[in-house]
Design a protein around this motif. Sequence first.
Motif, PDB file in Angstrom:
ATOM      1  N   GLY A  84     -31.565 -14.749 -37.949  1.00 55.45           N
ATOM      2  CA  GLY A  84     -30.420 -13.864 -37.709  1.00 55.45           C
ATOM      3  C   GLY A  84     -30.807 -12.499 -37.199  1.00 55.45           C
ATOM      4  N   THR A  85     -30.340 -11.455 -37.860  1.00 47.30           N
ATOM      5  CA  THR A  85     -30.484 -10.105 -37.331  1.00 47.30           C
ATOM      6  C   THR A  85     -31.538  -9.292 -38.080  1.00 47.30           C
ATOM      7  OG1 THR A  85     -28.721  -9.307 -38.746  1.00 47.30           O
ATOM      8  CG2 THR A  85     -28.085 -10.054 -36.571  1.00 47.30           C
ATOM      9  N   LYS A  86     -32.283  -9.912 -38.995  1.00 51.29           N
ATOM     10  CA  LYS A  86     -33.303  -9.173 -39.758  1.00 51.29           C
ATOM     11  C   LYS A  86     -34.706  -9.566 -39.290  1.00 51.29           C
ATOM     12  CE  LYS A  86     -31.108  -6.901 -43.195  1.00 51.29           C
ATOM     13  NZ  LYS A  86     -29.803  -6.983 -42.587  1.00 51.29           N
ATOM     14  N   PHE A 164     -26.463  -3.317 -34.612  1.00 54.51           N
ATOM     15  CA  PHE A 164     -26.868  -4.498 -33.851  1.00 54.51           C
ATOM     16  C   PHE A 164     -26.137  -4.501 -32.511  1.00 54.51           C
ATOM     17  CE2 PHE A 164     -27.567  -8.934 -32.794  1.00 54.51           C
ATOM     18  CZ  PHE A 164     -28.920  -9.014 -33.081  1.00 54.51           C
ATOM     19  N   VAL A 165     -26.912  -4.557 -31.435  1.00 53.93           N
ATOM     20  CA  VAL A 165     -26.325  -4.487 -30.089  1.00 53.93           C
ATOM     21  C   VAL A 165     -26.608  -5.757 -29.307  1.00 53.93           C
ATOM     22  CG1 VAL A 165     -26.335  -1.965 -29.925  1.00 53.93           C
ATOM     23  CG2 VAL A 165     -28.350  -3.246 -29.215  1.00 53.93           C
ATOM     24  N   ALA A 173     -27.685 -14.566 -32.131  1.00 56.27           N
ATOM     25  CA  ALA A 173     -27.755 -16.020 -32.311  1.00 56.27           C
ATOM     26  C   ALA A 173     -27.619 -16.766 -30.978  1.00 56.27           C
ATOM     27  CB  ALA A 173     -26.687 -16.477 -33.310  1.00 56.27           C
ATOM     28  N   GLY A 174     -28.274 -16.251 -29.952  1.00 51.70           N
ATOM     29  CA  GLY A 174     -28.311 -16.927 -28.655  1.00 51.70           C
ATOM     30  C   GLY A 174     -27.169 -16.574 -27.715  1.00 51.70           C
ATOM     31  N   PRO A 188     -20.630  -8.306 -37.430  1.00 50.72           N
ATOM     32  CA  PRO A 188     -21.595  -9.385 -37.192  1.00 50.72           C
ATOM     33  C   PRO A 188     -21.192 -10.695 -37.873  1.00 50.72           C
ATOM     34  CG  PRO A 188     -22.733  -7.354 -37.797  1.00 50.72           C
ATOM     35  CD  PRO A 188     -21.255  -7.108 -38.020  1.00 50.72           C
ATOM     36  N   ASP A 189     -20.403 -10.636 -38.926  1.00 49.25           N
ATOM     37  CA  ASP A 189     -19.972 -11.867 -39.585  1.00 49.25           C
ATOM     38  C   ASP A 189     -19.011 -12.689 -38.742  1.00 49.25           C
ATOM     39  OD1 ASP A 189     -21.465 -11.227 -41.769  1.00 49.25           O
ATOM     40  OD2 ASP A 189     -19.806 -10.249 -42.841  1.00 49.25           O
TER      41      ASP A 189
END
Length: 191
Positions: A84-86, A164-165, A173-174, A188-189
């Motif tokens: 994910g984003t981490k 997050f950009v 996620a692609g 983001p959710d």
Amino acid sequence: MSSITSKIETTEFTDPNLEILFSEDLIRERVGELGRQIAADHAGEDLVLVGVLKGSCVFLADLMRAIDLPLSIDFMAVSSYKDGTKSSGDVEILKDLSNPIRGKCVIVVEDIVDTGLTLSRLLEILGSRGAKSIRLATLLDKPEPRIKKELSIDYTGFVVPNRFVVGYGLDAAGRYRNLPFVAVVKDPDKI
Ligand code: IMP
Ligand code: MG
């Protein structure tokens, strides 16, 4: 009002979960400036741009056309965000360069520098291969979370807040790499 005209159409480019941070025009202008700066710094050199896949592909494609010098390009693929984003902290080389860089002036081209782990690991790897110089170009620099690695970035497009950009090559996620602008994901959710 008919049901057709009252229907609100959202497309990928008008997703209400996105808030535009840098427009297509602004990015074009800034990439042009970076290209002219890189050209001025590398006149007469054997220049190779190394794109870090996949995120840098859009930036690299525009940047190389803004550099009025003979140059070549190559690619590396690394995986640092498995989840994910981490940042996972691990940097795995998935694809190495196709050609040697000995004696060349290398510019590593990234989409975004976040913790700096990916680029510092890449610099360690490329640093032992006899390049004449290795410089860093990134479209975006997110300096706030860089608690782990100090990096000297030579060419930066824009500094971004610690959000997050996506867009212009950057994904969540692609998805969203094809956006012509850079946007913040509001929730983001909801991706
Ligand atoms: P670093 O190793 O933490 O500097 O992470 C760099 C990589 O993480 C970038 O090349 C991106 O692929 C990814 N990344 C970091 N922040 C973002 C973001 O806000 N949006 C999309 N990708 C990101
Ligand atoms: Mg990347």
